[in-house]
Design a protein around this motif. Structure first.
Motif, PDB file in Angstrom:
ATOM      1  N   GLU A 251      10.216  -1.950  18.837  1.00 16.98           N
ATOM      2  CA  GLU A 251       9.453  -3.102  18.403  1.00 16.98           C
ATOM      3  C   GLU A 251       8.415  -3.456  19.469  1.00 16.98           C
ATOM      4  OE1 GLU A 251       9.434  -4.983  15.612  1.00 16.98           O
ATOM      5  OE2 GLU A 251      10.779  -3.507  14.691  1.00 16.98           O
ATOM      6  N   LEU A 252       7.375  -4.145  19.054  1.00 16.08           N
ATOM      7  CA  LEU A 252       6.364  -4.574  20.012  1.00 16.08           C
ATOM      8  C   LEU A 252       6.984  -5.525  21.030  1.00 16.08           C
ATOM      9  CD1 LEU A 252       3.300  -5.351  17.690  1.00 16.08           C
ATOM     10  CD2 LEU A 252       3.726  -3.285  19.020  1.00 16.08           C
ATOM     11  N   SER A 254       6.792  -8.757  23.702  1.00 16.05           N
ATOM     12  CA  SER A 254       6.197 -10.095  23.559  1.00 16.05           C
ATOM     13  C   SER A 254       4.744 -10.090  23.995  1.00 16.05           C
ATOM     14  CB  SER A 254       6.995 -11.110  24.386  1.00 16.05           C
ATOM     15  OG  SER A 254       8.321 -11.182  23.940  1.00 16.05           O
ATOM     16  N   LYS A 257       2.664  -8.484  21.229  1.00 16.89           N
ATOM     17  CA  LYS A 257       2.521  -9.414  20.108  1.00 16.89           C
ATOM     18  C   LYS A 257       1.494 -10.489  20.438  1.00 16.89           C
ATOM     19  CE  LYS A 257       7.261  -8.820  18.376  1.00 16.89           C
ATOM     20  NZ  LYS A 257       8.571  -9.471  18.192  1.00 16.89           N
TER      21      LYS A 257
END
Length: 440
Positions: A251-252, A254, A257
């Motif tokens: 997942e990306l 923080s 994002k």
């Protein structure tokens, strides 16, 4: 005297005399994919004056390879005509990047050649004149640092390492050759202990080659018991590395994002964000210095029996008595003052937080930005609290604590987000071969 005679004599005047007689003189024998041009002949013999004139008249000759896979600069270096090589470099620094046989550039050549101080100086001049030349690889995916270590050229390695530190390109030390070996792997294989010690701290000791071996594992195989100090340094962290496919499957982070949400990953958007954030910081700081309504210019009479009151009233004669105040206090009434102070402070600290978050990827080069923003935040808080009405000391102190908490948040949150991002990115074990990495 023919062209060869003019080259042998290094006679520029004769060269032009011959060109007047035959304007196509330099083109004779220079056609074809791998010609031995007059510039090759002049560079091979170290005839600098004629070589420079020919390079000016026929710039394309300087980048052509002869049948031996050599450019004019390669020939000058091989025959130790360093003055000629240096002259060609000043004419066109891009010649340092011309790949010859085996993909070897002039930079690779001087990095691997053990010689005197003049050769080291030429290496330094090549790096200084053409910074992108450090990206060039041989046909075995070797950087100039790989070549220096494989040829046991300690002096050249020190020049390269010092330059990489100064231009903040030590990430190139992580690049891998065709066998997946970084320069640290090569240094261990070649048993160059001094180079190993210099590399530790600038390379990833957990990086594996294409055989799945770390530098420590290679070192233990060749030094099972001795040099425990080097082995200890090579142990590094126990954190497992990530291959690129594993990283892209995650997942990306923080930080990523944040970049997508605010658009700061794009250079143009980042410039706009910085400009707007700077304007907001300027406007909100100025608003704190000059709040709506301004300041009282004088103090209320100290003899006023209602000096501790927080509302205006009238005396026995019906004359209005002003709200107790001191010179320099903000005139704005309490509810409006609280709302204005809180909203203005939030806008100010949000703007400097944006500046800090945008500058963080370039740390430590942007360390002065952090220091300046911290000082500015403290000055903002002190200015606002000191101008709060003395009759409202408690709300003023609460506002000061609120501002300090905002300042801590805009300093710590970007650092935490960036730290977590680096905790993942620094584990990536790619082949390298590009200056731009996933952190920038």
């Amino acid at each position: 005297m023919n062209l060869q005679g003019a080259i042998e004599a290094d006679d520029v005047g004769k060269l032009y005399s011959l060109i007047e007689e035959d304007e196509n003189l330099l083109d004779h024998g220079s056609a074809g994919p791998f010609p031995n041009t007059p510039l090759h002949a002049a560079a091979d013999k170290g005839k600098t004056k004629v070589a420079m004139e020919i390079a000016i008249l026929k710039p394309s000759f300087a980048q052509k390879l002869n049948r031996g896979g050599d450019s004019p600069m390669h020939l000058a270096l091989k025959n130790k005509h360093y003055h000629t090589a240096r002259a060609l470099m000043t004419l066109n620094p891009a010649l340092i990047r011309v790949r010859g046989r085996g993909g070897i550039t002039p930079l690779h050549f001087v990095a691997g050649k053990i010689g005197d101080n003049e050769l080291l100086e030429l290496l330094a001049e090549f790096l200084y004149a053409c910074k992108p030349s450090i990206e060039d690889l041989t046909n075995r995916c070797e950087t100039a640092v790989h070549v220096a270590i494989k040829n046991h050229n300690l002096k050249a390695f020190k020049v390269l390492l010092g330059w990489l530190k100064r231009v903040d390109l030590t990430q190139i030390l992580q690049w891998k050759d065709e066998d997946g070996n970084t320069v640290l792997h090569i240094a261990v294989v070649e048993e160059q202990l001094e180079i190993i010690k210099l590399l530790i701290g600038h390379t990833d000791v957990n990086a594996k080659n294409f055989q799945g071996e770390t530098a420590l594992e290679i070192f233990k195989d060749s030094h099972p018991s001795d040099n425990q100090d080097v082995a200890r340094r090579l142990r590094g962290r126990s954190t497992p590395n990530l291959c690129l496919s594993e990283y892209f499957s995650r997942e990306l982070t923080s930080k990523e994002k944040y970049e997508f949400f605010f658009g700061s990953g794009d250079a143009t958007a980042r410039d706009i964000i910085l400009i707007v954030a700077t304007l907001i910081a300027t406007a909100t700081y100025q608003a704190a210095l000059s709040p709506p309504g301004g300041y009282w210019q004088d103090s209320s009479p100290s003899s006023n029996p209602l000096a501790n009151s927080t509302v205006a009233t009238t005396n026995s004669s019906g004359i209005a008595i002003e709200k107790p105040h001191q010179a320099g206090d903000i005139i704005m009434k309490s509810p409006n003052l609280y709302f204005f102070s809180v909203v203005n402070s939030m806008a100010f600290f949000a703007s400097i937080g944006t500046i800090l978050a945008t500058a963080l990827p370039l740390w430590p080069r942007t360390s002065m930005v952090y220091i300046s923003m911290v000082i500015l935040g403290v000055a903002f808080t002190f200015n606002l609290v000191s101008q709060f009405p003395k009759s409202e000391e408690v709300p003023g102190l609460l506002l000061g604590y609120f501002n300090l908490s905002l300042q801590v948040a805009v300093m710590v949150v970007p650092l935490v987000v960036w730290g977590k991002h680096l905790g993942i990115v620094n584990r990536i074990d790619p082949p390298g071969r590009h200056i731009h990495n996933l952190q920038g």
